[in-house]
Design an enzyme around this catalytic site. Structure first.
Site, short mmCIF file in Angstrom:
data_model
loop_
_atom_site.label_atom_id
_atom_site.label_comp_id
_atom_site.label_asym_id
_atom_site.label_seq_id
_atom_site.Cartn_x
_atom_site.Cartn_y
_atom_site.Cartn_z
N ASP A 42 6.92 -12.90 -20.03
CA ASP A 42 6.58 -14.03 -19.58
C ASP A 42 7.78 -14.98 -19.76
OD1 ASP A 42 3.78 -15.24 -18.30
OD2 ASP A 42 5.08 -16.54 -18.85
N TYR A 49 5.52 -20.90 -0.29
CA TYR A 49 4.75 -20.09 -1.22
C TYR A 49 4.34 -18.53 -0.21
CZ TYR A 49 1.02 -17.84 -4.04
OH TYR A 49 0.28 -16.98 -4.71
N SER A 75 7.26 -16.78 0.73
CA SER A 75 7.64 -16.14 -0.54
C SER A 75 6.81 -14.70 -0.63
CB SER A 75 7.79 -16.67 -1.85
OG SER A 75 6.31 -16.90 -2.19
C1 LIG Z 1 -11.19 -25.50 7.18
C2 LIG Z 1 -10.90 -25.20 5.88
C3 LIG Z 1 -9.63 -24.21 5.55
C4 LIG Z 1 -9.61 -23.98 4.22
C5 LIG Z 1 -8.63 -22.75 3.87
C6 LIG Z 1 -8.17 -22.70 2.34
C7 LIG Z 1 -7.36 -21.48 2.26
C8 LIG Z 1 -7.01 -21.38 0.65
C9 LIG Z 1 -6.63 -20.04 0.36
C10 LIG Z 1 -6.21 -19.80 -0.97
C11 LIG Z 1 -6.06 -18.49 -1.58
C12 LIG Z 1 -5.47 -18.33 -2.89
C13 LIG Z 1 -3.95 -18.49 -2.71
C14 LIG Z 1 -3.22 -18.00 -3.69
O1 LIG Z 1 -2.22 -17.17 -3.27
C15 LIG Z 1 -3.15 -18.83 -5.03
C16 LIG Z 1 -2.66 -20.11 -4.58
O2 LIG Z 1 -1.74 -20.23 -3.93
S1 LIG Z 1 -3.51 -21.35 -5.23
C17 LIG Z 1 -2.87 -22.99 -4.28
C18 LIG Z 1 -3.26 -22.73 -2.76
N1 LIG Z 1 -2.95 -23.98 -2.30
C19 LIG Z 1 -3.42 -24.86 -1.32
O3 LIG Z 1 -4.35 -24.23 -0.45
C20 LIG Z 1 -2.80 -25.93 -1.05
C21 LIG Z 1 -3.76 -26.90 -1.32
N2 LIG Z 1 -3.50 -28.41 -1.08
C22 LIG Z 1 -2.72 -29.24 -1.74
O4 LIG Z 1 -2.52 -28.80 -2.80
C23 LIG Z 1 -2.41 -30.56 -1.22
O5 LIG Z 1 -3.24 -30.71 -0.11
C24 LIG Z 1 -1.02 -30.89 -0.86
C25 LIG Z 1 -0.54 -29.94 0.07
C26 LIG Z 1 -0.01 -30.89 -2.01
C27 LIG Z 1 -0.98 -32.19 -0.09
O6 LIG Z 1 -1.55 -33.21 -0.93
P1 LIG Z 1 -2.04 -34.74 -0.42
O7 LIG Z 1 -2.46 -35.52 -1.57
O8 LIG Z 1 -0.69 -35.11 0.58
O9 LIG Z 1 -3.21 -34.37 0.80
P2 LIG Z 1 -4.58 -33.95 0.54
O10 LIG Z 1 -4.71 -33.07 -0.52
O11 LIG Z 1 -5.36 -35.05 0.50
O12 LIG Z 1 -4.89 -33.22 2.00
C28 LIG Z 1 -4.80 -34.00 3.20
C29 LIG Z 1 -5.79 -33.13 4.09
O13 LIG Z 1 -5.19 -31.79 4.14
C30 LIG Z 1 -6.25 -30.91 3.78
N3 LIG Z 1 -5.89 -29.66 3.20
C31 LIG Z 1 -4.68 -29.80 2.30
N4 LIG Z 1 -4.54 -28.27 1.68
C32 LIG Z 1 -5.71 -27.59 2.79
C33 LIG Z 1 -5.58 -26.30 2.96
N5 LIG Z 1 -4.85 -25.19 2.27
N6 LIG Z 1 -6.26 -25.73 3.90
C34 LIG Z 1 -7.19 -26.55 4.74
N7 LIG Z 1 -7.17 -27.78 4.59
C35 LIG Z 1 -6.22 -28.41 3.51
C36 LIG Z 1 -7.09 -31.76 2.76
O14 LIG Z 1 -8.41 -30.87 2.74
C37 LIG Z 1 -7.14 -33.19 3.24
O15 LIG Z 1 -8.28 -33.13 4.53
P3 LIG Z 1 -8.92 -34.14 4.84
O16 LIG Z 1 -7.95 -35.40 4.98
O17 LIG Z 1 -9.98 -34.11 5.84
O18 LIG Z 1 -9.60 -34.93 3.55
N1 LIG Z 2 -4.93 -16.87 -8.50
C1 LIG Z 2 -5.04 -16.59 -7.40
O1 LIG Z 2 -5.89 -17.04 -6.50
C2 LIG Z 2 -3.76 -15.74 -6.81
C3 LIG Z 2 -3.89 -15.19 -5.40
C4 LIG Z 2 -3.18 -14.64 -4.77
C5 LIG Z 2 -1.91 -14.30 -5.50
N2 LIG Z 2 -1.60 -14.72 -6.67
C6 LIG Z 2 -0.38 -14.23 -7.44
O2 LIG Z 2 -0.81 -13.88 -8.61
C7 LIG Z 2 0.29 -13.89 -9.53
C8 LIG Z 2 -0.51 -14.23 -10.87
O3 LIG Z 2 -0.93 -15.57 -10.60
P1 LIG Z 2 -2.31 -16.12 -11.48
O4 LIG Z 2 -3.15 -16.55 -10.77
O5 LIG Z 2 -2.31 -15.20 -12.70
O6 LIG Z 2 -1.22 -17.52 -11.97
P2 LIG Z 2 -1.07 -18.04 -13.56
O7 LIG Z 2 -0.40 -19.41 -13.11
O8 LIG Z 2 -2.00 -17.92 -14.19
O9 LIG Z 2 0.31 -17.00 -13.91
C9 LIG Z 2 1.48 -16.96 -13.65
C10 LIG Z 2 2.19 -16.52 -15.05
O10 LIG Z 2 3.57 -16.14 -14.31
C11 LIG Z 2 4.55 -16.71 -15.50
N3 LIG Z 2 5.86 -17.33 -14.77
C12 LIG Z 2 6.01 -18.21 -14.01
N4 LIG Z 2 7.12 -18.06 -13.53
C13 LIG Z 2 8.04 -17.33 -14.19
C14 LIG Z 2 9.15 -16.70 -14.31
N5 LIG Z 2 10.35 -17.42 -13.79
N6 LIG Z 2 9.55 -15.52 -15.09
C15 LIG Z 2 8.44 -15.09 -15.78
N7 LIG Z 2 7.30 -15.42 -15.76
C16 LIG Z 2 6.77 -16.44 -14.80
C17 LIG Z 2 3.80 -18.08 -15.91
O11 LIG Z 2 4.31 -18.36 -17.28
C18 LIG Z 2 2.37 -17.50 -15.91
O12 LIG Z 2 2.01 -16.88 -17.18
C19 LIG Z 2 1.30 -14.74 -8.94
O13 LIG Z 2 2.34 -14.17 -8.36
C20 LIG Z 2 0.45 -15.62 -7.96
O14 LIG Z 2 1.34 -15.96 -6.73
C21 LIG Z 2 -2.59 -15.32 -7.41
#
Ligand SMILES: CCCCCCCCCCCCC[C@@H](O)CC(=O)SCCNC(=O)CCNC(=O)[C@H](O)C(C)(C)COP(=O)(O)OP(=O)(O)OC[C@H]1O[C@@H](n2cnc3c(N)ncnc32)[C@H](O)[C@@H]1OP(=O)(O)O
Ligand SMILES: NC(=O)c1ccc[n+]([C@@H]2O[C@H](COP(=O)([O-])OP(=O)(O)OC[C@H]3O[C@@H](n4cnc5c(N)ncnc54)[C@H](O)[C@@H]3O)[C@@H](O)[C@H]2O)c1
Length: 259
Positions: free
Chosen positions: A40, A167, A170
């Site tokens: 890590d 993301y 990627s």
């Molecule tokens: C119809 C609903 C559909 C919901 C689908 C959600 C799918 C999520 C699947 C996730 C699976 C795990 C993925 C995994 O690989 C691990 C991760 O990647 S965890 C992180 C996932 N990230 C997100 O989903 C992004 C979330 N959004 C944010 O972080 C913020 O919104 C941001 C993009 C940083 C912008 O922030 P800001 O403060 O500028 O705006 P708001 O948060 O107020 O959002 C404005 C409106 O957009 C709506 N919104 C934001 N993100 C999503 C999204 N992913 N799907 C649907 N709608 C989204 C938010 O709800 C606000 O709506 P409203 O104006 O009606 O309140």
């Molecule tokens: N949590 C979810 O819902 C979800 C869904 C789909 C895919 N994933 C993927 O699964 C993997 C693990 O996610 P997680 O949810 O356990 O996240 P997490 O943040 O709990 O763990 C991620 C780990 O990766 C390490 N890391 C980050 N950058 C690094 C680098 N440059 N070199 C070495 N280590 C590094 C962090 O220190 C951390 O320990 C990620 O690739 C994420 O994109 C997560």
């Protein structure tokens, strides 16, 4: 599910082993008899994972411990090469199981995303897997060893997601990278597969806005979030000979989300 000693002779390198899915994968592979090299960028977190592995009761008759922690930033080419050198020096062999879990998010809407947010996510999530996969494959091929490479993508790599253009790109890239590696390395007895988790309860998803989390739960056919152990179950299968004729696959672990 009762674990089996399918990985008794394996040396497994797990990146991102300090948290979430990587820590659960490390624990599951150890329970099945593997020796784990836990890597890590947060070296302290990797050491904590190893402490947990050594403290946990492995299966009766499983080889004891010998797990080790390594600090490395997988987005750095020199650090990744050095990581594989150190792992081979520590265990006198290349890792036959390689699981790339290291990943980050820098979420923002396309209209506002900075170049730096794009670069950071691509460098860790995609270039990092390229560097680890290349270094591990070079070590395995030069030693004539077979292996199983498992790259953690995301369901977002298949369908996209609002706020995650970096993301999603990627993670889609990880799928194509892994399929290409599978095509090139099959002749060397090295299998390469992707795992696409859905919404898994880890520190990564903890950071999401609550209103988005509330929305997604209703979209999951199984009606609940997944756990890191749900992903580790599939990784252990892909690491073992029980998946001996599977390569180039993308296995979704999503509760049916975006099937
Ligand atoms: C119809 C609903 C559909 C919901 C689908 C959600 C799918 C999520 C699947 C996730 C699976 C795990 C993925 C995994 O690989 C691990 C991760 O990647 S965890 C992180 C996932 N990230 C997100 O989903 C992004 C979330 N959004 C944010 O972080 C913020 O919104 C941001 C993009 C940083 C912008 O922030 P800001 O403060 O500028 O705006 P708001 O948060 O107020 O959002 C404005 C409106 O957009 C709506 N919104 C934001 N993100 C999503 C999204 N992913 N799907 C649907 N709608 C989204 C938010 O709800 C606000 O709506 P409203 O104006 O009606 O309140
Ligand atoms: N949590 C979810 O819902 C979800 C869904 C789909 C895919 N994933 C993927 O699964 C993997 C693990 O996610 P997680 O949810 O356990 O996240 P997490 O943040 O709990 O763990 C991620 C780990 O990766 C390490 N890391 C980050 N950058 C690094 C680098 N440059 N070199 C070495 N280590 C590094 C962090 O220190 C951390 O320990 C990620 O690739 C994420 O994109 C997560």
């Amino acid at each position: 599910m009762a674990s089996q000693l399918r990985l008794r002779s394996a040396l497994a390198l797990v990146t991102g082993a300090g948290s979430g899915i990587g820590r659960a994968v490390s624990a599951r592979l150890a329970r099945e008899g593997a020796t784990v090299a836990a890597c890590d960028v947060d070296g302290t977190a990797a050491q904590e994972t190893v402490r947990l592995l050594d403290g946990s009761r492995s299966e009766e008759g499983a080889p004891g411990g010998n797990h080790a922690a390594f600090q490395a930033d997988v987005s750095e080419a020199r650090a990744t090469r050095r990581l594989l050198e150190k792992v081979q020096a520590s265990f006198s062999r290349p890792p036959s199981v390689v699981v790339s879990c290291a990943g980050i998010t820098r979420d923002e809407f396309l209209l506002h995303m900075s170049e730096d947010d794009w670069d950071q996510v691509i460098d860790v999530n995609l270039k990092g897997i390229f560097l680890v996969t290349q270094a591990a494959a070079q070590a395995l091929v030069s030693s004539g060893c077979h292996g199983s490479i498992i790259n953690i993508s995301s369901i977002v790599g298949k369908v996209g997601n609002i706020g995650q253009i970096n993301y999603a790109a990627s993670k889609a890239g990880v799928i194509g990278l892994t399929q290409t590696a599978a095509r090139e390395l099959g002749r060397h007895g090295i299998r390469c597969n992707s795992v696409l988790p859905g919404f898994i309860a880890t520190p990564m998803t903890e950071k999401m806005p609550q209103k988005v989390k509330d929305k997604v739960i209703g979209m999951i056919p199984m009606g609940h979030w997944g756990n890191p152990e749900d992903v580790a179950d599939v990784v252990a299968f892909l690491a073992s000979e029980d998946s001996g004729y599977i390569t180039g696959a993308s296995v979704e672990v999503t509760g049916g989300l975006f099937m």
